[in-house]
Design a protein around this motif. Sequence first.
Motif, PDB file in Angstrom:
ATOM      1  N   TYR A   1       0.864  -1.178   0.000  1.00  0.00           N
ATOM      2  CA  TYR A   1       0.000   0.000   0.000  1.00  0.00           C
ATOM      3  C   TYR A   1       0.896   1.223   0.000  1.00  0.00           C
ATOM      4  O   TYR A   1       1.804   1.345   0.836  1.00  0.00           O
ATOM      5  N   VAL A   2       0.649   2.155  -0.930  1.00  0.00           N
ATOM      6  CA  VAL A   2       1.561   3.281  -1.136  1.00  0.00           C
ATOM      7  C   VAL A   2       0.785   4.586  -1.189  1.00  0.00           C
ATOM      8  O   VAL A   2      -0.275   4.675  -1.822  1.00  0.00           O
ATOM      9  N   GLU A   3       1.321   5.598  -0.516  1.00  0.00           N
ATOM     10  CA  GLU A   3       0.839   6.969  -0.655  1.00  0.00           C
ATOM     11  C   GLU A   3       1.968   7.791  -1.258  1.00  0.00           C
ATOM     12  O   GLU A   3       3.125   7.680  -0.831  1.00  0.00           O
ATOM     13  N   ALA A   4       1.642   8.621  -2.250  1.00  0.00           N
ATOM     14  CA  ALA A   4       2.658   9.417  -2.937  1.00  0.00           C
ATOM     15  C   ALA A   4       2.183  10.853  -3.093  1.00  0.00           C
ATOM     16  O   ALA A   4       0.972  11.142  -3.050  1.00  0.00           O
ATOM     17  N   ASP A   5       3.143  11.773  -3.301  1.00  0.00           N
ATOM     18  CA  ASP A   5       2.787  13.171  -3.502  1.00  0.00           C
ATOM     19  C   ASP A   5       2.605  13.457  -4.991  1.00  0.00           C
ATOM     20  O   ASP A   5       2.650  12.549  -5.831  1.00  0.00           O
ATOM     21  N   ALA A   6       2.393  14.721  -5.323  1.00  0.00           N
ATOM     22  CA  ALA A   6       2.087  15.101  -6.700  1.00  0.00           C
ATOM     23  C   ALA A   6       3.217  14.786  -7.662  1.00  0.00           C
ATOM     24  O   ALA A   6       2.982  14.588  -8.860  1.00  0.00           O
ATOM     25  N   ALA A   7       4.439  14.721  -7.160  1.00  0.00           N
ATOM     26  CA  ALA A   7       5.586  14.403  -8.008  1.00  0.00           C
ATOM     27  C   ALA A   7       5.856  12.905  -8.083  1.00  0.00           C
ATOM     28  O   ALA A   7       6.812  12.481  -8.721  1.00  0.00           O
ATOM     29  N   GLY A   8       5.024  12.115  -7.422  1.00  0.00           N
ATOM     30  CA  GLY A   8       5.223  10.674  -7.436  1.00  0.00           C
ATOM     31  C   GLY A   8       6.157  10.162  -6.363  1.00  0.00           C
ATOM     32  O   GLY A   8       6.465   8.970  -6.315  1.00  0.00           O
ATOM     33  N   ARG A   9       6.615  11.042  -5.488  1.00  0.00           N
ATOM     34  CA  ARG A   9       7.523  10.633  -4.419  1.00  0.00           C
ATOM     35  C   ARG A   9       6.763   9.856  -3.358  1.00  0.00           C
ATOM     36  O   ARG A   9       5.714  10.301  -2.884  1.00  0.00           O
ATOM     37  N   VAL A  10       7.276   8.715  -2.967  1.00  0.00           N
ATOM     38  CA  VAL A  10       6.617   7.886  -1.970  1.00  0.00           C
ATOM     39  C   VAL A  10       6.721   8.547  -0.600  1.00  0.00           C
ATOM     40  O   VAL A  10       7.811   8.862  -0.119  1.00  0.00           O
ATOM     41  N   LEU A  11       5.565   8.749   0.023  1.00  0.00           N
ATOM     42  CA  LEU A  11       5.514   9.331   1.364  1.00  0.00           C
ATOM     43  C   LEU A  11       5.293   8.265   2.432  1.00  0.00           C
ATOM     44  O   LEU A  11       5.682   8.448   3.583  1.00  0.00           O
ATOM     45  N   TYR A  12       4.639   7.179   2.038  1.00  0.00           N
ATOM     46  CA  TYR A  12       4.322   6.112   2.986  1.00  0.00           C
ATOM     47  C   TYR A  12       4.189   4.819   2.200  1.00  0.00           C
ATOM     48  O   TYR A  12       3.585   4.788   1.123  1.00  0.00           O
ATOM     49  N   ALA A  13       4.772   3.758   2.735  1.00  0.00           N
ATOM     50  CA  ALA A  13       4.627   2.443   2.119  1.00  0.00           C
ATOM     51  C   ALA A  13       4.495   1.405   3.220  1.00  0.00           C
ATOM     52  O   ALA A  13       5.242   1.430   4.210  1.00  0.00           O
ATOM     53  N   GLU A  14       3.518   0.518   3.061  1.00  0.00           N
ATOM     54  CA  GLU A  14       3.323  -0.577   4.020  1.00  0.00           C
ATOM     55  C   GLU A  14       3.237  -1.873   3.236  1.00  0.00           C
ATOM     56  O   GLU A  14       2.496  -1.964   2.260  1.00  0.00           O
ATOM     57  N   TYR A  15       3.981  -2.874   3.699  1.00  0.00           N
ATOM     58  CA  TYR A  15       4.192  -4.083   2.912  1.00  0.00           C
ATOM     59  C   TYR A  15       3.399  -5.265   3.455  1.00  0.00           C
ATOM     60  O   TYR A  15       3.342  -5.487   4.660  1.00  0.00           O
ATOM     61  N   HIS A  16       2.819  -6.021   2.524  1.00  0.00           N
ATOM     62  CA  HIS A  16       2.020  -7.197   2.865  1.00  0.00           C
ATOM     63  C   HIS A  16       2.829  -8.475   2.685  1.00  0.00           C
ATOM     64  O   HIS A  16       3.514  -8.654   1.681  1.00  0.00           O
ATOM     65  N   ARG A  17       2.721  -9.348   3.685  1.00  0.00           N
ATOM     66  CA  ARG A  17       3.296 -10.693   3.587  1.00  0.00           C
ATOM     67  C   ARG A  17       2.246 -11.687   4.060  1.00  0.00           C
ATOM     68  O   ARG A  17       1.544 -11.430   5.040  1.00  0.00           O
ATOM     69  N   THR A  18       2.149 -12.812   3.380  1.00  0.00           N
ATOM     70  CA  THR A  18       1.227 -13.856   3.804  1.00  0.00           C
ATOM     71  C   THR A  18       1.784 -14.531   5.054  1.00  0.00           C
ATOM     72  O   THR A  18       2.945 -14.331   5.437  1.00  0.00           O
ATOM     73  N   ILE A  19       0.961 -15.365   5.678  1.00  0.00           N
ATOM     74  CA  ILE A  19       1.449 -16.150   6.817  1.00  0.00           C
ATOM     75  C   ILE A  19       2.662 -16.971   6.394  1.00  0.00           C
ATOM     76  O   ILE A  19       3.677 -17.028   7.106  1.00  0.00           O
ATOM     77  N   GLY A  20       2.577 -17.594   5.236  1.00  0.00           N
ATOM     78  CA  GLY A  20       3.703 -18.390   4.746  1.00  0.00           C
ATOM     79  C   GLY A  20       4.950 -17.571   4.531  1.00  0.00           C
ATOM     80  O   GLY A  20       6.061 -18.027   4.819  1.00  0.00           O
ATOM     81  N   ASP A  21       4.794 -16.338   4.029  1.00  0.00           N
ATOM     82  CA  ASP A  21       5.948 -15.460   3.841  1.00  0.00           C
ATOM     83  C   ASP A  21       6.637 -15.179   5.171  1.00  0.00           C
ATOM     84  O   ASP A  21       7.868 -15.214   5.275  1.00  0.00           O
ATOM     85  N   HIS A  22       5.848 -14.875   6.192  1.00  0.00           N
ATOM     86  CA  HIS A  22       6.429 -14.592   7.512  1.00  0.00           C
ATOM     87  C   HIS A  22       7.197 -15.814   8.035  1.00  0.00           C
ATOM     88  O   HIS A  22       8.315 -15.681   8.553  1.00  0.00           O
ATOM     89  N   VAL A  23       6.606 -16.988   7.898  1.00  0.00           N
ATOM     90  CA  VAL A  23       7.267 -18.205   8.391  1.00  0.00           C
ATOM     91  C   VAL A  23       8.558 -18.450   7.623  1.00  0.00           C
ATOM     92  O   VAL A  23       9.603 -18.770   8.211  1.00  0.00           O
ATOM     93  N   ARG A  24       8.534 -18.304   6.293  1.00  0.00           N
ATOM     94  CA  ARG A  24       9.748 -18.519   5.503  1.00  0.00           C
ATOM     95  C   ARG A  24      10.830 -17.521   5.857  1.00  0.00           C
ATOM     96  O   ARG A  24      12.023 -17.871   5.921  1.00  0.00           O
ATOM     97  N   ASP A  25      10.453 -16.257   6.100  1.00  0.00           N
ATOM     98  CA  ASP A  25      11.444 -15.257   6.500  1.00  0.00           C
ATOM     99  C   ASP A  25      12.103 -15.630   7.821  1.00  0.00           C
ATOM    100  O   ASP A  25      13.319 -15.483   8.005  1.00  0.00           O
ATOM    101  N   VAL A  26      11.292 -16.101   8.765  1.00  0.00           N
ATOM    102  CA  VAL A  26      11.819 -16.519  10.069  1.00  0.00           C
ATOM    103  C   VAL A  26      12.802 -17.675   9.912  1.00  0.00           C
ATOM    104  O   VAL A  26      13.906 -17.662  10.474  1.00  0.00           O
ATOM    105  N   VAL A  27      12.419 -18.670   9.132  1.00  0.00           N
ATOM    106  CA  VAL A  27      13.275 -19.838   8.933  1.00  0.00           C
ATOM    107  C   VAL A  27      14.562 -19.449   8.204  1.00  0.00           C
ATOM    108  O   VAL A  27      15.658 -19.909   8.549  1.00  0.00           O
ATOM    109  N   THR A  28      14.451 -18.588   7.196  1.00  0.00           N
ATOM    110  CA  THR A  28      15.618 -18.121   6.453  1.00  0.00           C
ATOM    111  C   THR A  28      16.616 -17.425   7.370  1.00  0.00           C
ATOM    112  O   THR A  28      17.839 -17.500   7.165  1.00  0.00           O
ATOM    113  N   ALA A  29      16.105 -16.757   8.398  1.00  0.00           N
ATOM    114  CA  ALA A  29      16.967 -16.029   9.331  1.00  0.00           C
ATOM    115  C   ALA A  29      17.590 -16.931  10.395  1.00  0.00           C
ATOM    116  O   ALA A  29      18.304 -16.444  11.274  1.00  0.00           O
TER     117      ALA A  29
END
Length: 268
Positions: free
Chosen positions: A197-225
Motif C-alpha cells: 500500500y503506497v501513498e505518494a505526492d504530486a511528483a510521485g515521491r513515496v511518502l508512505y509504504a506498508e508491505y504485505h506478507r502472507t502467513i507463509g511469507d512470515h514463516v519462511r522469512d523466520v526460517v531463512t533467518a
Amino acid sequence: MSTDEPVSFGYRDVSDDGGRAARGWWDANAVEYLDEHRDFLGDAGFRWGPEGLTEAEAGLLGDVAGRDVLEIGAGAAHCSRWLASRGARVVATDLSAGMLAGAARLDAATGVVVPRVQTDARALPFADRSFDVVFTSFGALPFVPDAVRVHREAARVLRPGGRWVFSVTHPLRWAFPDDPTRHGLTANRSYFDRRPYVEADAAGRVLYAEYHRTIGDHVRDVVTAGLRLTDLVEPEWPEWNDQVWGGWGPERGRYLPGTAIFVTEPAQ
C-alpha cells in the motif's frame, strides 16, 4: 513540484526502499499519533495490538526480570517502559526521531527512563548475542520491503535460548477493505497480491509504504533467518474493547483476526 501531502493512494510496486519513506512519515506524524492513542497505549503499558492483549496477560516474552531486552520499532517506548518497571534491562530503538522525542517526553512524565537508540532495524548497532529477548509490537517489519533482514538482525543479537517475538497486522486483513465496520467483511482483493500500500505526492515521491506478507511469507522469512516458530497467537476481540483504531474495531473484530503475533527462537 513535490509536496508533503499525499495525492495518490493504492497498491503498487515501488522502487523506494520503504525505510526512507517510513522515517519521514513517522517523524511528521509522531505527535498526532501519540496524542490520538495516548489513553489506549498508556493505560496498561504493553499491548500487542489494537485488540488490547497485554504482555501481562499473554506472557510471550517470559520472565524479563534481570534480562537484557531489545525493542525494535519502539515508537515512544511504551512497551519498553513497562518492561523496565518489571526489572528488565531494556533498550528501545526506532528509526524515527519524532517517535523517540515522544519517548523522551514520556520518560519525563512517568519517571521511568528507557535508554533509546535511533537506528534502522535492518542494521542494529549491537554486538552478536547481546540480548536475551528481542521484540516489536507493530514496529519496523510492516514498513520495509526486506523484512528478512530485520529477522536476521534479531537472530544475530539474540543469545542462545532467547526469543524474538513480533506482532503485525494479520495477513488475512489485506484481502479486505480497511474499514472497521461490516462493510469491511467482504474481500475485495487477493490475499496473494503482495503489492504494498503506497501513498505518494504530486511528483510521485513515496511518502508512505506498508508491505504485505502472507502467513507463509512470515514463516519462511523466520526460517531463512535461522529461527524457528514456536507459537502463533491470533488475539480475539474482547468484549470490553470499544476502541476503533483505523481498520480495527469491535464490529469487524468479532469476525476477522486483526493481529498476528509470532513467537520464535534460534533454531540451534
